[in-house]
Motif scaffolding. Structure first.
Motif, PDB file in Angstrom:
ATOM      1  N   SER A 112       0.820  -1.216   0.000  1.00  0.00           N
ATOM      2  CA  SER A 112       0.000   0.000   0.000  1.00  0.00           C
ATOM      3  C   SER A 112       0.853   1.266   0.000  1.00  0.00           C
ATOM      4  CB  SER A 112      -0.955   0.005   1.195  1.00  0.00           C
ATOM      5  OG  SER A 112      -0.237  -0.103   2.411  1.00  0.00           O
ATOM      6  N   ASN A 113       2.015   1.225   0.673  1.00  0.00           N
ATOM      7  CA  ASN A 113       2.855   2.428   0.721  1.00  0.00           C
ATOM      8  C   ASN A 113       3.704   2.616  -0.532  1.00  0.00           C
ATOM      9  OD1 ASN A 113       4.609   0.347   1.165  1.00  0.00           O
ATOM     10  ND2 ASN A 113       5.474   1.140   3.065  1.00  0.00           N
ATOM     11  N   GLY A 168      -2.130  10.809 -11.898  1.00  0.00           N
ATOM     12  CA  GLY A 168      -2.273   9.378 -12.155  1.00  0.00           C
ATOM     13  C   GLY A 168      -1.832   8.574 -10.950  1.00  0.00           C
ATOM     14  N   ARG A 169      -2.409   7.396 -10.788  1.00  0.00           N
ATOM     15  CA  ARG A 169      -2.019   6.516  -9.681  1.00  0.00           C
ATOM     16  C   ARG A 169      -1.101   5.431 -10.221  1.00  0.00           C
ATOM     17  NH1 ARG A 169      -6.323   6.133  -7.400  1.00  0.00           N
ATOM     18  NH2 ARG A 169      -5.948   7.113  -5.380  1.00  0.00           N
ATOM     19  N   ALA A 170       0.085   5.340  -9.620  1.00  0.00           N
ATOM     20  CA  ALA A 170       1.099   4.408 -10.094  1.00  0.00           C
ATOM     21  C   ALA A 170       1.836   3.786  -8.918  1.00  0.00           C
ATOM     22  CB  ALA A 170       2.086   5.134 -11.006  1.00  0.00           C
ATOM     23  N   ILE A 171       2.641   2.794  -9.218  1.00  0.00           N
ATOM     24  CA  ILE A 171       3.468   2.145  -8.205  1.00  0.00           C
ATOM     25  C   ILE A 171       4.845   2.801  -8.227  1.00  0.00           C
ATOM     26  CG2 ILE A 171       4.551  -0.020  -7.496  1.00  0.00           C
ATOM     27  CD1 ILE A 171       2.155  -1.472  -8.778  1.00  0.00           C
ATOM     28  N   GLY A 189      -4.521   0.475  -9.608  1.00  0.00           N
ATOM     29  CA  GLY A 189      -5.610   0.982  -8.790  1.00  0.00           C
ATOM     30  C   GLY A 189      -5.240   0.996  -7.316  1.00  0.00           C
ATOM     31  N   GLY A 190      -6.134   1.575  -6.500  1.00  0.00           N
ATOM     32  CA  GLY A 190      -5.859   1.777  -5.090  1.00  0.00           C
ATOM     33  C   GLY A 190      -5.850   0.524  -4.240  1.00  0.00           C
ATOM     34  N   SER A 191      -6.344  -0.600  -4.765  1.00  0.00           N
ATOM     35  CA  SER A 191      -6.387  -1.847  -3.989  1.00  0.00           C
ATOM     36  C   SER A 191      -5.297  -2.826  -4.390  1.00  0.00           C
ATOM     37  CB  SER A 191      -7.767  -2.513  -4.145  1.00  0.00           C
ATOM     38  OG  SER A 191      -8.788  -1.710  -3.593  1.00  0.00           O
ATOM     39  N   VAL A 192      -4.264  -2.342  -5.035  1.00  0.00           N
ATOM     40  CA  VAL A 192      -3.236  -3.230  -5.573  1.00  0.00           C
ATOM     41  C   VAL A 192      -2.561  -4.066  -4.494  1.00  0.00           C
ATOM     42  CG1 VAL A 192      -1.402  -1.486  -5.454  1.00  0.00           C
ATOM     43  CG2 VAL A 192      -1.262  -3.330  -7.151  1.00  0.00           C
TER      44      VAL A 192
END
Length: 344
Positions: free
Chosen positions: A250-251, A264-267, A322-325
């Motif tokens: 999550s972090n 954008g949401r990324a790792i 996505g946010g639940s990865v």
């Protein structure tokens, strides 16, 4: 869930993940499993031997649609970003190939019905707010006397480019759960006025059966899921891309400033951290594939970065998610995921 005369076995749309993540392999697998499989069109020209990017994009999309149709008798759609410089080419090609559904976001697809030409292709805008739905309905009715065949509502926990200003991503007003009932009520008034049922498909950060049930209980007719389908045997991305999803915590999630002008949401990885430090990745823009990309001042080419990651060169790019990865911890088959969400 019924989108015109299209009725999937399960009310699930696979998110159209572009630049090589959802092509014919993943899309056909989802369709065979009873959902709606979607080919992502942005950057699809990278997967062609033709040097001219415009021609390569048309050829690649045509070939991937035909390949997907050979692999399944199920429902196949395409995701076409309004922000693409070759938007009209992608829409025309998809319609010419008899695609079942066009999903279109990253901007308001205000002229999308103009391409139909009596085609049976269904048109589904992707939105993030009630206002966007209202504008599209008003424009489509006044210009084309056509109502959307469905809407996809993407919440702020979705992966990739987000339809929210950065300060709005974590706002209560932006939450998927808040906006589903609001938009559903609006669509019911449109149905009463014009006699056409417009399904609402909701997604963004969904992972489990309880997530699905919660969204459906709030009034959605179906769900959209993207990130979880990356960690599947059938996903078109390289194994290193899939492993990045499986290993993410999550972090590790970051909200980045994309060169195309959207958050954008990324790792988070070395590439993202170096950009955040102000380092530039020298490149020559050969494509100008996104209308809103400030390619003269951008620190890197996002299309190339996403392509690098998709083919396994993770440190020369990055992975959207996505946010639940962090809940994804193993490789699965598409069929098993869908049955887990709707059967067990």
């Amino acid at each position: 869930m019924k989108i015109g005369n299209i009725i999937p076995k399960y009310p699930i749309v696979q998110g159209g993940m572009a630049v090589g993540i959802s092509l014919d392999g993943l899309a056909s697998a989802v369709a065979n499993a009873g959902g709606i499989g979607v080919i992502g069109t942005a950057g699809i020209g990278f997967f062609s031997n033709i040097k001219n990017y415009k021609e390569a994009s048309i050829e690649s999309l045509r070939n991937y649609i035909r390949s997907a149709k050979k692999k399944t008798k199920g429902i196949i759609g395409v995701n076409i970003m309004v922000a693409l410089t070759n938007y009209s080419d992608m829409v025309k090609t998809a319609i010419d190939e008899g695609i079942d559904i066009i999903f279109s976001g990253a901007g308001l697809p205000l002229n999308l019905p103009s391409f139909l030409n009596n085609s049976k292709t269904k048109l589904v805008p992707i939105i993030s707010s009630l206002k966007a739905a209202q504008i599209i309905v008003k424009k489509w009715m006044s210009r084309y006397n056509y109502l959307p065949d469905a809407f996809v509502l993407e919440g702020p926990l979705a992966g990739g480019h987000l339809g929210y200003k950065k300060e709005k991503i974590f706002s209560k007003d932006s939450k998927l759960e808040r906006n589903i009932p609001i938009i559903k009520d609006y669509l019911l008034t449109i149905e009463q006025k014009f006699g056409k049922h417009i399904p609402l498909i909701a997604g963004g950060g969904l992972f489990s059966k309880s997530d699905v049930n919660r969204v459906l209980d709030l009034g959605a007719d179906g769900i959209q899921m993207g990130t979880r389908f990356i960690a599947t045997e059938e996903c078109d991305a390289d194994i290193k891309f899939k492993e990045t999803i499986i290993n993410a915590k999550s972090n590790d999630i970051a909200i980045i400033e994309s060169p195309v002008g959207l958050p954008g949401r990324a790792i988070r990885n070395e590439f993202i951290e170096s950009v955040e430090k102000g380092e530039r990745k020298p490149y020559e823009c050969r494509y100008h594939c996104i209308k809103t990309c400030d390619f003269k001042n951008a620190p890197y080419c996002i299309a190339k970065a996403l392509y690098n990651a998709a083919i396994g060169n993770i440190n020369d790019g990055f992975v959207f998610s996505g946010g639940s990865v962090s809940k994804i911890n193993k490789m699965q088959k598409v069929k098993d995921i869908i049955e887990e969400l709707f059967e067990n």
